[in-house]
Write an enzyme that holds these catalytic residues in place. Structure first.
Site, PDB file in Angstrom:
ATOM      1  N   SER A  30     -12.406   7.843  50.716  1.00  0.00           N
ATOM      2  CA  SER A  30     -13.653   8.572  50.936  1.00  0.00           C
ATOM      3  C   SER A  30     -13.464   9.411  52.188  1.00  0.00           C
ATOM      4  O   SER A  30     -12.579   9.137  53.007  1.00  0.00           O
ATOM      5  CB  SER A  30     -14.837   7.605  51.085  1.00  0.00           C
ATOM      6  OG  SER A  30     -14.574   6.602  52.064  1.00  0.00           O
ATOM      7  N   GLU A  32     -15.353  11.767  55.462  1.00  0.00           N
ATOM      8  CA  GLU A  32     -16.555  12.009  56.253  1.00  0.00           C
ATOM      9  C   GLU A  32     -16.514  13.400  56.872  1.00  0.00           C
ATOM     10  O   GLU A  32     -15.491  13.829  57.409  1.00  0.00           O
ATOM     11  CB  GLU A  32     -16.680  10.955  57.359  1.00  0.00           C
ATOM     12  CG  GLU A  32     -17.940  11.109  58.200  1.00  0.00           C
ATOM     13  CD  GLU A  32     -18.163   9.916  59.107  1.00  0.00           C
ATOM     14  OE1 GLU A  32     -18.237   8.784  58.572  1.00  0.00           O
ATOM     15  OE2 GLU A  32     -18.238  10.088  60.336  1.00  0.00           O
ATOM     16  N   ASP A 124     -26.419   6.256  68.090  1.00  0.00           N
ATOM     17  CA  ASP A 124     -26.176   6.322  69.533  1.00  0.00           C
ATOM     18  C   ASP A 124     -27.351   6.975  70.230  1.00  0.00           C
ATOM     19  O   ASP A 124     -28.011   7.859  69.662  1.00  0.00           O
ATOM     20  CB  ASP A 124     -24.907   7.128  69.823  1.00  0.00           C
ATOM     21  CG  ASP A 124     -23.665   6.462  69.254  1.00  0.00           C
ATOM     22  OD1 ASP A 124     -23.567   5.223  69.370  1.00  0.00           O
ATOM     23  OD2 ASP A 124     -22.821   7.169  68.678  1.00  0.00           O
ATOM     24  N   PHE A 233     -14.170  10.141  72.130  1.00  0.00           N
ATOM     25  CA  PHE A 233     -14.740   9.366  71.025  1.00  0.00           C
ATOM     26  C   PHE A 233     -14.491   7.871  71.239  1.00  0.00           C
ATOM     27  O   PHE A 233     -15.389   7.037  71.054  1.00  0.00           O
ATOM     28  CB  PHE A 233     -14.107   9.780  69.691  1.00  0.00           C
ATOM     29  CG  PHE A 233     -14.469  11.156  69.216  1.00  0.00           C
ATOM     30  CD1 PHE A 233     -15.570  11.832  69.722  1.00  0.00           C
ATOM     31  CD2 PHE A 233     -13.700  11.785  68.248  1.00  0.00           C
ATOM     32  CE1 PHE A 233     -15.903  13.102  69.273  1.00  0.00           C
ATOM     33  CE2 PHE A 233     -14.022  13.050  67.791  1.00  0.00           C
ATOM     34  CZ  PHE A 233     -15.118  13.721  68.309  1.00  0.00           C
ATOM     35  N   HIS A 283     -11.271   5.223  54.527  1.00  0.00           N
ATOM     36  CA  HIS A 283     -12.314   6.209  54.814  1.00  0.00           C
ATOM     37  C   HIS A 283     -11.793   7.122  55.919  1.00  0.00           C
ATOM     38  O   HIS A 283     -11.471   6.654  57.012  1.00  0.00           O
ATOM     39  CB  HIS A 283     -13.602   5.503  55.263  1.00  0.00           C
ATOM     40  CG  HIS A 283     -14.750   6.430  55.522  1.00  0.00           C
ATOM     41  ND1 HIS A 283     -15.478   7.013  54.505  1.00  0.00           N
ATOM     42  CD2 HIS A 283     -15.315   6.873  56.683  1.00  0.00           C
ATOM     43  CE1 HIS A 283     -16.440   7.759  55.024  1.00  0.00           C
ATOM     44  NE2 HIS A 283     -16.358   7.701  56.340  1.00  0.00           N
TER      45      HIS A 283
END
Length: 313
Positions: A30, A32, A124, A233, A283
């Site tokens: 998958s 994103e 967040d 990140f 993913h």
């Protein structure tokens, strides 16, 4: 981590043969994306979707900014993917700075648009460095959001997991307990935050199993081409960047093509080790770029399917 005999055999084959020789192509993937902020970024996103769609992903997800900052753009992107492509679109939804009524209204919009998959997250804080504070009239956490969504419609729901522990968790066990609460509330699967050592995922998988979590755990893969961005990140989500990775990218600032090759190699090697350990679902955090994720999927044995195409933007 304790491997089964077939997994040990696969791990042995991975060492004895060329790493990617004749893999079965039995992995599910998958992808994103994040909602574009300009027409140029919209074109780049759509090119990436065109490139990755023929790989037949289980779903593609679109992120949602803190405090609903990208709410409308997220909804527009998800609705367009659902409307104009053969892909199953999943929409991110968070608890940040919104009432239950507002969140429920967004969920109803998605359902009306044909979207049946939600990635339900606590979210967040909108200000970097701030602590999460539930909205007085909102959902307290991701588990409550999952339960609320399930009451409205039979959504397929993915939630987040943290192989190296969420920064807000008091300890690893509290982190696992929180994951179990989300699964018990009705989540279908957990997608992990990115990590850079396969052992981190295997240890996490063992802890989850020991806690009675039987839902699917999907590793989140971030192919790194910008180390500074990745370091930012990682600091926000508690992921460790190994010193060797920093050193590996030294001297490549002015060599973007070489940086991409190195990034693909590092991520593909980790995916191969995860595959050898029994992982069959991945993913990819694409950052709206297709090349690295496509290359890694190809190495894992996936091939583009004929007849799957997406119209140009």
């Amino acid at each position: 981590m304790s491997l089964t005999l077939p997994e040990l055999e696969e791990a042995r084959r991975a060492l004895d043969a060329p790493l990617y020789a004749d893999l079965a192509g039995d992995a599910d993937v998958s992808f994103e994306f994040f909602p574009p902020k300009s027409e140029k970024m919209e074109a780049t996103l759509w090119e990436s979707i065109q490139t990755l769609a023929p790989l037949g992903p289980r779903f593609v997800s679109v992120t949602y900014g803190a405090g609903g900052s990208t709410r409308e753009r997220t909804h527009a992107t998800v609705a367009r993917i659902q409307r104009e492509t053969p892909l199953a679109a999943a929409a991110h939804l968070t608890c940040v700075e919104a009432t239950r009524a507002e969140i429920d209204a967004v969920a109803e919009q998605y359902w009306a648009s044909g979207v049946r998959h939600i990635v339900a997250l606590r979210g967040d804080p909108p200000r970097e460095g701030a602590h999460f504070e539930p909205h007085p009239g909102g959902y307290a956490n991701a588990a409550a959001l999952v339960a609320g969504l399930k009451k409205r419609h039979p959504f397929e729901i993915s939630v987040a997991a943290y192989p190296e522990c969420h920064p807000d968790s008091t300890d690893v066990q509290a982190d696992i307990d929180n994951l179990k609460a989300k699964i018990d509330a009705g989540a279908t699967r957990a997608i992990t935050q990115f990590f850079f050592a396969p052992e981190a995922f295997f240890r996490f998988r063992d802890r989850a199993a020991a806690a009675g979590i039987t839902a699917e755990l999907v590793p989140g893969i971030l192919p790194v081409s910008n180390v500074a961005q990745t370091r930012k990140f990682a600091g926000m989500c508690g992921a460790a960047i190994p010193p060797w990775m920093d050193r590996l990218f030294e001297g490549l600032d002015d060599h973007p093509a070489a940086r991409q090759l190195v990034a693909a190699t590092v991520a593909a090697e980790m995916c191969r080790k995860l595959y050898a350990g029994g992982v069959r679902s991945f993913h990819f955090y694409t950052l709206n770029r297709a090349e690295l994720s496509f290359a890694i999927c190809h190495l894992l044995g996936l091939r583009a399917k004929e007849g799957v195409s997406v119209a140009a933007a």
